[in-house]
Design a protein around this motif. Structure first.
Motif, mmCIF file in Angstrom:
data_model
loop_
_atom_site.group_PDB
_atom_site.id
_atom_site.type_symbol
_atom_site.label_atom_id
_atom_site.label_comp_id
_atom_site.label_asym_id
_atom_site.label_seq_id
_atom_site.Cartn_x
_atom_site.Cartn_y
_atom_site.Cartn_z
ATOM 1 N N ASP A 97 17.166 -12.759 -17.106
ATOM 2 C CA ASP A 97 17.731 -12.690 -18.447
ATOM 3 C C ASP A 97 16.579 -12.665 -19.457
ATOM 4 O O ASP A 97 15.807 -11.727 -19.475
ATOM 5 N N SER A 135 16.600 -9.323 -20.590
ATOM 6 C CA SER A 135 17.958 -9.641 -21.067
ATOM 7 C C SER A 135 19.054 -9.162 -20.111
ATOM 8 O O SER A 135 20.221 -9.107 -20.494
ATOM 9 N N ASN A 136 18.703 -8.850 -18.858
ATOM 10 C CA ASN A 136 19.700 -8.507 -17.851
ATOM 11 C C ASN A 136 20.435 -9.784 -17.459
ATOM 12 O O ASN A 136 19.830 -10.731 -16.977
ATOM 13 N N ASP A 137 21.728 -9.819 -17.685
ATOM 14 C CA ASP A 137 22.498 -11.028 -17.381
ATOM 15 C C ASP A 137 23.455 -10.828 -16.202
ATOM 16 O O ASP A 137 24.478 -11.508 -16.104
#
Length: 191
Positions: free
Chosen positions: A137, A88-90
């Motif tokens: 993400d 979930s790193n955006d």
């Protein structure tokens, strides 16, 4: 393990098990695939750097988050993995950087295939395809590159999987995961 904690957790929980499944089912002209996980060196990039005189030392080697290679076929690299941070790193800067890094990597892989088979016809070479799995993400994006006419390389997104990490989503997620793994296996063998 907290799936949002870091890149290694993302790889261990959601990517490496899938790539192990895909590599177990890979067999190209009698050659089986094998998966090298975590900080493996992309030998194709090292060969290209040495061929152009740009290789200086071990620090200039390209490190991947994983590779699928073929046993028995000159250890050709077939699939490159780049993971852009934790699940979930955006962060668009990191995602874009890893996407470009992966694209350079698969172009080096394709060029090494051309060097290994210098007498192959352009028609045959245009069927050779290498893959880049980009984990960014909450998605896995499978990209491919192949040579087209007049020196053009065709970049194509073959497949995309939205990862659903919650146990309650297992019924809807499992068929999508199976389809993604199956499609990855089929397109890497048939193309």
């Amino acid at each position: 393990m907290d799936h949002d904690s870091d890149e290694d957790a993302f790889n261990q929980l959601f990517i490496w098990p899938y790539l192990h499944l895909i590599r177990k089912s890979l067999k190209v002209h009698g050659c089986e695939g094998y998966f090298v996980q975590g900080e493996s060196f992309l030998d194709s990039m090292t060969q290209q750097l040495k061929a152009t005189g740009l290789y200086s030392d071990e620090r200039s080697r390209y490190k991947t988050d994983g590779l699928i290679k073929l046993f028995g076929l000159k250890k050709l690299e077939l699939l490159l993995l780049e993971t852009s941070g934790h699940f979930s790193n955006d962060d668009n800067v990191k995602i874009t950087l890893d996407h470009h890094k992966g694209m350079y990597g698969i172009l080096a892989m394709l060029k090494c295939i051309a060097y290994e088979f210098p007498f192959a016809s352009i028609e045959k070479f245009s069927h050779a395809k290498v893959f880049f799995l980009h984990a960014a993400d909450t998605r896995l994006n499978l990209w491919s590159v192949r040579f087209q006419s007049e020196g053009v390389f065709d970049l194509w997104r073959e497949s995309c999987l939205e990862i659903l990490p919650l146990f309650k989503d297992r019924v809807s997620y499992l068929p999508l995961l199976i389809e993604f793994c199956w499609n990855t296996k089929v397109i890497s063998v048939l193309e």
